[in-house]
Scaffold this motif. Structure first.
Motif, short mmCIF file in Angstrom:
data_model
loop_
_atom_site.label_atom_id
_atom_site.label_comp_id
_atom_site.label_asym_id
_atom_site.label_seq_id
_atom_site.Cartn_x
_atom_site.Cartn_y
_atom_site.Cartn_z
N THR A 1 -2.02 -0.48 4.37
CA THR A 1 -0.82 -0.50 4.02
C THR A 1 -0.80 -1.31 2.83
O THR A 1 0.08 -1.01 1.74
CB THR A 1 0.28 -0.61 5.13
OG1 THR A 1 0.04 0.28 6.07
CG2 THR A 1 1.86 -0.79 4.52
N GLU A 2 -1.19 -2.51 2.92
CA GLU A 2 -1.22 -3.46 1.85
C GLU A 2 -1.81 -3.04 0.46
O GLU A 2 -1.37 -3.34 -0.38
CB GLU A 2 -1.65 -4.84 2.36
CG GLU A 2 -0.97 -5.49 3.55
CD GLU A 2 -1.36 -6.72 4.18
OE1 GLU A 2 -2.74 -7.02 3.67
OE2 GLU A 2 -0.70 -7.57 4.90
N ARG B 1 -2.53 -0.25 -0.51
CA ARG B 1 -1.78 0.98 -1.01
C ARG B 1 -0.52 0.40 -1.81
O ARG B 1 -0.27 0.82 -2.86
CB ARG B 1 -1.30 1.89 0.13
CG ARG B 1 -0.27 3.06 -0.18
CD ARG B 1 0.39 3.96 0.87
NE ARG B 1 1.17 4.90 0.59
CZ ARG B 1 2.44 4.66 0.57
NH1 ARG B 1 3.05 3.49 1.32
NH2 ARG B 1 3.20 5.55 0.05
N SER B 2 0.15 -0.24 -1.11
CA SER B 2 1.09 -1.22 -1.95
C SER B 2 0.75 -1.84 -3.23
O SER B 2 1.47 -1.82 -4.10
CB SER B 2 1.87 -2.22 -1.06
OG SER B 2 2.97 -2.92 -1.74
N LYS B 3 -0.57 -2.38 -3.27
CA LYS B 3 -1.00 -2.86 -4.47
C LYS B 3 -1.30 -1.78 -5.62
O LYS B 3 -0.84 -2.12 -6.71
CB LYS B 3 -2.33 -3.60 -4.22
CG LYS B 3 -1.75 -5.13 -3.42
CD LYS B 3 -3.51 -5.94 -3.32
CE LYS B 3 -3.10 -6.91 -2.73
NZ LYS B 3 -4.33 -7.76 -2.19
N ALA C 1 0.37 0.98 -5.64
CA ALA C 1 1.64 1.38 -5.96
C ALA C 1 2.26 0.67 -7.12
O ALA C 1 2.93 1.13 -8.17
CB ALA C 1 2.58 1.70 -4.87
N GLN C 2 1.80 -0.56 -7.00
CA GLN C 2 2.70 -1.62 -7.96
C GLN C 2 1.88 -1.79 -9.39
O GLN C 2 2.43 -2.49 -10.32
CB GLN C 2 2.83 -2.88 -7.12
CG GLN C 2 3.92 -2.78 -6.21
CD GLN C 2 4.01 -4.20 -5.25
OE1 GLN C 2 3.48 -5.21 -5.71
NE2 GLN C 2 5.09 -4.16 -4.34
#
Length: 188
Positions: A75-76, A78-80, A82-83
């Motif tokens: 999850t972490e 994936r967030s990186k 995405a940003q």
């Protein structure tokens, strides 16, 4: 008569120079837009993967006992991704995400029912297909970047590039350590 001939020669040279100028500028614009379009395709492929990952995580959650750490890492990471806004940020986030997904697949080995689940197998196939799409789009992006960078450096378009502030772009490069084969262990 000689003045007219000289005038026509000067006008011909001037028209020739103007046509080279226009052609170089338009070539640079086309190359820059190709890079932008290729970048959007890369982002789209990463978005497809990012959209698949929550489904994969939710499928695995039903089987987890002590795998929360791996799911959190996914999850972490994936967030990186995405940003990320640049190829280097994508590369770093992608390396983290790929590593976390590899650990997830090792964890899955502990759950034979999950490995046989049609939903999980379908998601795993979708993820593999998406990884292939990402590679293709990154390759296309790198080709577009190479074309632009060549035009920015080649004479006479380099003069036009300097006048109109066309700059070289960075291509995707493998993350540090990508050349090292990861060690995968299916034992606890």
């Amino acid at each position: 008569m000689a003045k007219n001939k000289t005038l026509w020669i000067v006008l011909g040279i001037l028209v020739f120079v103007i046509l080279i100028f226009i052609g170089s500028y338009n070539g640079l614009v086309n190359a820059d837009e190709s890079v932008n379009a290729a970048w959007r395709n890369v982002q789209s492929a990463y978005q497809r993967r990012a959209d698949l990952i929550p489904n994969l995580v939710e499928t695995v959650k039903g089987y987890k006992i002590h795998e929360q750490e791996v799911l959190t890492q996914i999850t972490e990471a994936r967030s990186k991704v995405a940003q990320a806004t640049t190829p280097s940020e994508f590369t770093a986030g992608d390396a983290e995400l790929s590593s976390a997904l590899s650990r997830l697949l090792v964890v899955v080995e502990n759950y034979p029912d999950l490995k046989a689940s049609e939903n999980f197998l379908s998601l795993q196939d979708e993820l593999a297909g998406t990884e292939n799409r990402i590679k293709v789009e990154r390759d296309n992006f790198n080709k577009a970047v190479k074309n632009l960078n060549t035009k920015v450096r080649r004479f006479p378009s380099n003069i036009i590039a300097n006048i109109f502030s066309f700059e070289r772009k960075d291509s995707f490069e493998a993350a540090e350590g990508a050349d090292v084969v990861p060690e995968v262990s299916f034992t606890e």
